[in-house]
Design a protein around this motif. Sequence first.
Motif, PDB file in Angstrom:
ATOM      1  N   PHE A  19       0.842  -1.196   0.000  1.00  0.00           N
ATOM      2  CA  PHE A  19       0.000   0.000   0.000  1.00  0.00           C
ATOM      3  C   PHE A  19       0.878   1.249   0.000  1.00  0.00           C
ATOM      4  O   PHE A  19       1.757   1.402   0.846  1.00  0.00           O
ATOM      5  CB  PHE A  19      -0.911   0.008   1.231  1.00  0.00           C
ATOM      6  CG  PHE A  19      -1.903   1.133   1.240  1.00  0.00           C
ATOM      7  CD1 PHE A  19      -3.048   1.061   0.471  1.00  0.00           C
ATOM      8  CD2 PHE A  19      -1.688   2.260   2.019  1.00  0.00           C
ATOM      9  CE1 PHE A  19      -3.972   2.106   0.466  1.00  0.00           C
ATOM     10  CE2 PHE A  19      -2.604   3.307   2.026  1.00  0.00           C
ATOM     11  CZ  PHE A  19      -3.754   3.221   1.248  1.00  0.00           C
ATOM     12  N   THR A  21       0.910   5.717  -0.678  1.00  0.00           N
ATOM     13  CA  THR A  21       0.166   6.960  -0.829  1.00  0.00           C
ATOM     14  C   THR A  21       1.055   7.940  -1.589  1.00  0.00           C
ATOM     15  O   THR A  21       2.283   7.814  -1.587  1.00  0.00           O
ATOM     16  CB  THR A  21      -0.232   7.558   0.540  1.00  0.00           C
ATOM     17  OG1 THR A  21       0.942   7.752   1.333  1.00  0.00           O
ATOM     18  CG2 THR A  21      -1.217   6.651   1.267  1.00  0.00           C
ATOM     19  N   TRP A  33       5.337   8.995  -4.790  1.00  0.00           N
ATOM     20  CA  TRP A  33       4.695   7.958  -3.992  1.00  0.00           C
ATOM     21  C   TRP A  33       5.582   7.605  -2.808  1.00  0.00           C
ATOM     22  O   TRP A  33       6.811   7.725  -2.884  1.00  0.00           O
ATOM     23  CB  TRP A  33       4.450   6.718  -4.839  1.00  0.00           C
ATOM     24  CG  TRP A  33       3.371   6.923  -5.856  1.00  0.00           C
ATOM     25  CD1 TRP A  33       3.526   7.400  -7.128  1.00  0.00           C
ATOM     26  CD2 TRP A  33       1.975   6.686  -5.685  1.00  0.00           C
ATOM     27  NE1 TRP A  33       2.299   7.477  -7.759  1.00  0.00           N
ATOM     28  CE2 TRP A  33       1.336   7.036  -6.897  1.00  0.00           C
ATOM     29  CE3 TRP A  33       1.196   6.208  -4.629  1.00  0.00           C
ATOM     30  CZ2 TRP A  33      -0.051   6.925  -7.073  1.00  0.00           C
ATOM     31  CZ3 TRP A  33      -0.173   6.096  -4.810  1.00  0.00           C
ATOM     32  CH2 TRP A  33      -0.781   6.449  -6.009  1.00  0.00           C
ATOM     33  N   PRO A  36       3.622   4.719   3.795  1.00  0.00           N
ATOM     34  CA  PRO A  36       3.083   5.606   4.826  1.00  0.00           C
ATOM     35  C   PRO A  36       3.915   5.606   6.105  1.00  0.00           C
ATOM     36  O   PRO A  36       4.611   4.654   6.421  1.00  0.00           O
ATOM     37  CB  PRO A  36       1.683   5.060   5.079  1.00  0.00           C
ATOM     38  CG  PRO A  36       1.580   3.765   4.372  1.00  0.00           C
ATOM     39  CD  PRO A  36       2.731   3.629   3.445  1.00  0.00           C
ATOM     40  N   ILE A  58      -3.649   6.430   7.516  1.00  0.00           N
ATOM     41  CA  ILE A  58      -4.362   5.446   6.686  1.00  0.00           C
ATOM     42  C   ILE A  58      -5.387   4.620   7.470  1.00  0.00           C
ATOM     43  O   ILE A  58      -5.912   3.649   6.949  1.00  0.00           O
ATOM     44  CB  ILE A  58      -3.379   4.522   5.921  1.00  0.00           C
ATOM     45  CG1 ILE A  58      -2.484   3.740   6.881  1.00  0.00           C
ATOM     46  CG2 ILE A  58      -2.539   5.346   4.937  1.00  0.00           C
ATOM     47  CD1 ILE A  58      -1.641   2.667   6.177  1.00  0.00           C
ATOM     48  N   LYS A  95      -6.703   3.307   4.098  1.00  0.00           N
ATOM     49  CA  LYS A  95      -7.401   4.333   3.312  1.00  0.00           C
ATOM     50  C   LYS A  95      -6.756   5.674   3.627  1.00  0.00           C
ATOM     51  O   LYS A  95      -6.691   6.082   4.790  1.00  0.00           O
ATOM     52  CB  LYS A  95      -8.885   4.346   3.704  1.00  0.00           C
ATOM     53  CG  LYS A  95      -9.693   5.441   3.053  1.00  0.00           C
ATOM     54  CD  LYS A  95     -10.083   5.068   1.643  1.00  0.00           C
ATOM     55  CE  LYS A  95     -10.958   6.137   1.016  1.00  0.00           C
ATOM     56  NZ  LYS A  95     -10.523   6.519  -0.306  1.00  0.00           N
ATOM     57  N   ALA A  96      -6.261   6.357   2.603  1.00  0.00           N
ATOM     58  CA  ALA A  96      -5.615   7.657   2.794  1.00  0.00           C
ATOM     59  C   ALA A  96      -6.587   8.635   3.444  1.00  0.00           C
ATOM     60  O   ALA A  96      -7.695   8.819   2.956  1.00  0.00           O
ATOM     61  CB  ALA A  96      -5.111   8.187   1.459  1.00  0.00           C
ATOM     62  N   GLN A 101      -3.675  10.563  -3.167  1.00  0.00           N
ATOM     63  CA  GLN A 101      -3.922   9.348  -3.923  1.00  0.00           C
ATOM     64  C   GLN A 101      -3.368   8.163  -3.141  1.00  0.00           C
ATOM     65  O   GLN A 101      -2.458   8.299  -2.315  1.00  0.00           O
ATOM     66  CB  GLN A 101      -3.234   9.421  -5.283  1.00  0.00           C
ATOM     67  CG  GLN A 101      -3.892  10.349  -6.269  1.00  0.00           C
ATOM     68  CD  GLN A 101      -3.143  10.329  -7.584  1.00  0.00           C
ATOM     69  OE1 GLN A 101      -2.305  11.186  -7.823  1.00  0.00           O
ATOM     70  NE2 GLN A 101      -3.432   9.361  -8.430  1.00  0.00           N
ATOM     71  N   GLU A 102      -3.912   6.989  -3.440  1.00  0.00           N
ATOM     72  CA  GLU A 102      -3.469   5.767  -2.778  1.00  0.00           C
ATOM     73  C   GLU A 102      -3.533   4.632  -3.773  1.00  0.00           C
ATOM     74  O   GLU A 102      -4.172   4.742  -4.822  1.00  0.00           O
ATOM     75  CB  GLU A 102      -4.373   5.460  -1.590  1.00  0.00           C
ATOM     76  CG  GLU A 102      -5.815   5.185  -2.016  1.00  0.00           C
ATOM     77  CD  GLU A 102      -6.742   4.907  -0.855  1.00  0.00           C
ATOM     78  OE1 GLU A 102      -7.381   3.840  -0.876  1.00  0.00           O
ATOM     79  OE2 GLU A 102      -6.828   5.739   0.056  1.00  0.00           O
TER      80      GLU A 102
END
Length: 131
Positions: A19, A21, A33, A36, A58, A95-96, A101-102
């Motif tokens: 994952f 972000t 990018w 996180p 997130i 989830k950002a 964006q993610e």
Amino acid sequence: MSKQVHVAVGVILKAKQFFLTKRLEHTHQGGKWEFPGGKVEQGETVHEALHRELQEEIAIDVLAMQPLIDISHDYGDKQVRLEVFLVDQFIGEPKAQEGQQEGWFSKQQLSSVDFPDANIAIVNKIKDLTL
């Protein structure tokens, strides 16, 4: 002398996907990018910082983490120390939370992602992982 920042970073792994972000444009290394994480605050351990940052950024609760790599990098205007942990046990769906964006990326896809220079060592370390 450039500013030094200590950062806790989580390499979030689920179903052989990572994952990421995308940094907001107005931030340092904006538009790139990243894995996180965030700054380790004074009086806070790196583990506490990572738990807090991943909850804030997130919306996941970390159940377990293992050290992956420790990186020092000088951007010229800023020096960073990234303490990076593999996080493959967590509660929630990443989830950002800050409007960025993610996305989920395979190990192979990471090679073509535009990362800040300090993150290249993380990608190279991930390539060595057996998933």
